[in-house]
Scaffold this motif. Structure first.
Motif, PDB file in Angstrom:
ATOM      1  N   GLU A  81      57.181  40.492  74.513  1.00 36.38           N
ATOM      2  CA  GLU A  81      56.291  41.656  74.551  1.00 36.38           C
ATOM      3  C   GLU A  81      57.090  42.940  74.369  1.00 36.38           C
ATOM      4  N   ILE A  82      56.365  44.002  74.054  1.00 36.04           N
ATOM      5  CA  ILE A  82      56.918  45.350  74.059  1.00 36.04           C
ATOM      6  C   ILE A  82      55.902  46.206  74.798  1.00 36.04           C
ATOM      7  N   THR A  83      56.223  46.604  76.019  1.00 39.46           N
ATOM      8  CA  THR A  83      55.269  47.376  76.820  1.00 39.46           C
ATOM      9  C   THR A  83      55.329  48.857  76.446  1.00 39.46           C
ATOM     10  N   SER A  84      54.232  49.543  76.708  1.00 43.69           N
ATOM     11  CA  SER A  84      54.208  50.985  76.446  1.00 43.69           C
ATOM     12  C   SER A  84      55.202  51.699  77.356  1.00 43.69           C
ATOM     13  N   GLN A  85      55.435  51.161  78.567  1.00 42.33           N
ATOM     14  CA  GLN A  85      56.424  51.749  79.476  1.00 42.33           C
ATOM     15  C   GLN A  85      57.820  51.656  78.866  1.00 42.33           C
ATOM     16  N   SER A  86      58.119  50.535  78.202  1.00 45.21           N
ATOM     17  CA  SER A  86      59.428  50.376  77.556  1.00 45.21           C
ATOM     18  C   SER A  86      59.596  51.386  76.432  1.00 45.21           C
ATOM     19  N   ILE A  87      58.557  51.547  75.631  1.00 41.57           N
ATOM     20  CA  ILE A  87      58.608  52.514  74.525  1.00 41.57           C
ATOM     21  C   ILE A  87      58.816  53.922  75.071  1.00 41.57           C
ATOM     22  N   ASP A  88      58.061  54.289  76.112  1.00 36.99           N
ATOM     23  CA  ASP A  88      58.200  55.624  76.697  1.00 36.99           C
ATOM     24  C   ASP A  88      59.603  55.844  77.250  1.00 36.99           C
ATOM     25  N   LEU A  89      60.176  54.819  77.873  1.00 39.39           N
ATOM     26  CA  LEU A  89      61.512  54.953  78.453  1.00 39.39           C
ATOM     27  C   LEU A  89      62.580  55.066  77.358  1.00 39.39           C
ATOM     28  N   ILE A  90      62.401  54.354  76.272  1.00 42.40           N
ATOM     29  CA  ILE A  90      63.330  54.460  75.139  1.00 42.40           C
ATOM     30  C   ILE A  90      63.291  55.883  74.583  1.00 42.40           C
ATOM     31  N   LYS A  91      62.091  56.423  74.394  1.00 43.35           N
ATOM     32  CA  LYS A  91      61.960  57.809  73.912  1.00 43.35           C
ATOM     33  C   LYS A  91      62.661  58.776  74.866  1.00 43.35           C
ATOM     34  N   VAL A 104      66.533  45.974  81.796  1.00 43.15           N
ATOM     35  CA  VAL A 104      65.209  45.393  81.593  1.00 43.15           C
ATOM     36  C   VAL A 104      65.034  44.191  82.517  1.00 43.15           C
ATOM     37  N   THR A 105      63.923  44.192  83.247  1.00 41.98           N
ATOM     38  CA  THR A 105      63.522  43.004  83.986  1.00 41.98           C
ATOM     39  C   THR A 105      62.540  42.292  83.072  1.00 41.98           C
ATOM     40  N   GLY A 106      62.913  41.119  82.620  1.00 42.09           N
ATOM     41  CA  GLY A 106      62.126  40.382  81.629  1.00 42.09           C
ATOM     42  C   GLY A 106      63.008  40.078  80.443  1.00 42.09           C
ATOM     43  N   GLU A 107      62.697  40.679  79.290  1.00 44.30           N
ATOM     44  CA  GLU A 107      63.456  40.392  78.074  1.00 44.30           C
ATOM     45  C   GLU A 107      63.538  41.641  77.201  1.00 44.30           C
ATOM     46  N   GLU A 108      64.735  41.876  76.652  1.00 40.94           N
ATOM     47  CA  GLU A 108      64.957  43.082  75.859  1.00 40.94           C
ATOM     48  C   GLU A 108      64.946  42.853  74.361  1.00 40.94           C
ATOM     49  N   ASP A 109      64.903  41.626  73.899  1.00 44.31           N
ATOM     50  CA  ASP A 109      65.084  41.311  72.478  1.00 44.31           C
ATOM     51  C   ASP A 109      64.224  42.144  71.531  1.00 44.31           C
ATOM     52  N   LEU A 110      62.929  42.197  71.768  1.00 43.64           N
ATOM     53  CA  LEU A 110      62.022  42.874  70.843  1.00 43.64           C
ATOM     54  C   LEU A 110      62.102  44.399  70.918  1.00 43.64           C
ATOM     55  N   LEU A 111      62.829  44.915  71.894  1.00 44.92           N
ATOM     56  CA  LEU A 111      62.940  46.370  72.021  1.00 44.92           C
ATOM     57  C   LEU A 111      63.765  46.975  70.889  1.00 44.92           C
ATOM     58  N   LYS A 146      59.724  50.148  58.224  1.00 40.82           N
ATOM     59  CA  LYS A 146      59.640  48.690  58.345  1.00 40.82           C
ATOM     60  C   LYS A 146      59.406  48.274  59.798  1.00 40.82           C
ATOM     61  N   THR A 147      60.166  48.863  60.728  1.00 45.82           N
ATOM     62  CA  THR A 147      60.014  48.483  62.128  1.00 45.82           C
ATOM     63  C   THR A 147      58.683  48.971  62.692  1.00 45.82           C
ATOM     64  N   GLN A 148      58.182  50.108  62.203  1.00 43.28           N
ATOM     65  CA  GLN A 148      56.855  50.572  62.643  1.00 43.28           C
ATOM     66  C   GLN A 148      55.775  49.592  62.173  1.00 43.28           C
ATOM     67  N   MET A 149      55.900  49.096  60.949  1.00 43.78           N
ATOM     68  CA  MET A 149      54.924  48.110  60.445  1.00 43.78           C
ATOM     69  C   MET A 149      54.988  46.833  61.285  1.00 43.78           C
ATOM     70  N   LEU A 150      56.181  46.368  61.609  1.00 39.28           N
ATOM     71  CA  LEU A 150      56.324  45.172  62.441  1.00 39.28           C
ATOM     72  C   LEU A 150      55.711  45.378  63.833  1.00 39.28           C
ATOM     73  N   LEU A 151      55.962  46.550  64.404  1.00 34.74           N
ATOM     74  CA  LEU A 151      55.402  46.846  65.717  1.00 34.74           C
ATOM     75  C   LEU A 151      53.879  46.911  65.636  1.00 34.74           C
ATOM     76  N   ASP A 152      53.339  47.522  64.603  1.00 37.86           N
ATOM     77  CA  ASP A 152      51.887  47.599  64.427  1.00 37.86           C
ATOM     78  C   ASP A 152      51.256  46.207  64.320  1.00 37.86           C
ATOM     79  N   LEU A 153      51.959  45.279  63.671  1.00 35.39           N
ATOM     80  CA  LEU A 153      51.448  43.900  63.536  1.00 35.39           C
ATOM     81  C   LEU A 153      51.354  43.194  64.886  1.00 35.39           C
TER      82      LEU A 153
END
Length: 155
Positions: A81-91, A104-111, A146-153
């Motif tokens: 997964e990619i949570t909105s909290q993760s996205i906000d924290l990255i920003k 990350v508690t869980g998994e960081e791969d998709l970040l 490219k990464t925005q398209m992947l995230l949108d999918l």
């Protein structure tokens, strides 16, 4: 993320000399993954942003060493997964003085995806490709799209 987003350096070629070929003097280095973060720190190439989950191939491991000046942030991000909290924290991390480490508690791969989308122009993202090597991604408008398209999918 079976297809690398950037250049794949095979494990036996993922040394400091080869990695430095992709870095400029002012590169904003981003690592996603414990082993990749540890490797860069051992090469004296301290990442500006480090994202780790204290796991390697789903096995618990020690956290990579860090400097005393590293700012630590924490976030929950379940596997696959990619949570909105993760996205906000990255920003938020990109607006802070480096080095910054996100635990990350869980998994960081998709970040890797939101990292590529929100990274500064001079950024280079490094992450591991399991059993293959190290992926080096120079942030360009094409990579951001490219990464925005992947995230949108994934939504």
């Amino acid at each position: 993320m079976k297809i690398p987003l950037g250049i794949l350096l095979p494990e036996n070629k993922a040394n400091k000399q080869n990695i430095e070929k992709y870095l400029s003097k002012n590169s904003y280095i981003i690592t996603v993954g414990d082993r990749t973060t540890e490797k860069m720190i051992n090469f004296a190439l301290t990442p500006s942003l480090q994202i780790i989950d204290n796991l390697e191939k789903r096995e618990r491991r020690e956290s990579p060493i860090q400097s005393n000046s590293t700012i630590e942030l924490n976030v929950d991000n379940p596997p696959a997964e990619i949570t909105s909290q993760s996205i906000d924290l990255i920003k938020k991390a990109f607006s802070m003085r480096p080095p910054v480490r996100i635990n990350v508690t869980g998994e960081e791969d998709l970040l890797v995806l939101p990292v590529c989308i929100y990274a500064p122009k001079n950024a280079v993202v490094l992450y591991g490709q399991p059993n293959e090597g190290l992926v080096v991604v120079k942030i360009t408008p094409e990579i951001k799209n490219k990464t925005q398209m992947l995230l949108d999918l994934m939504k």
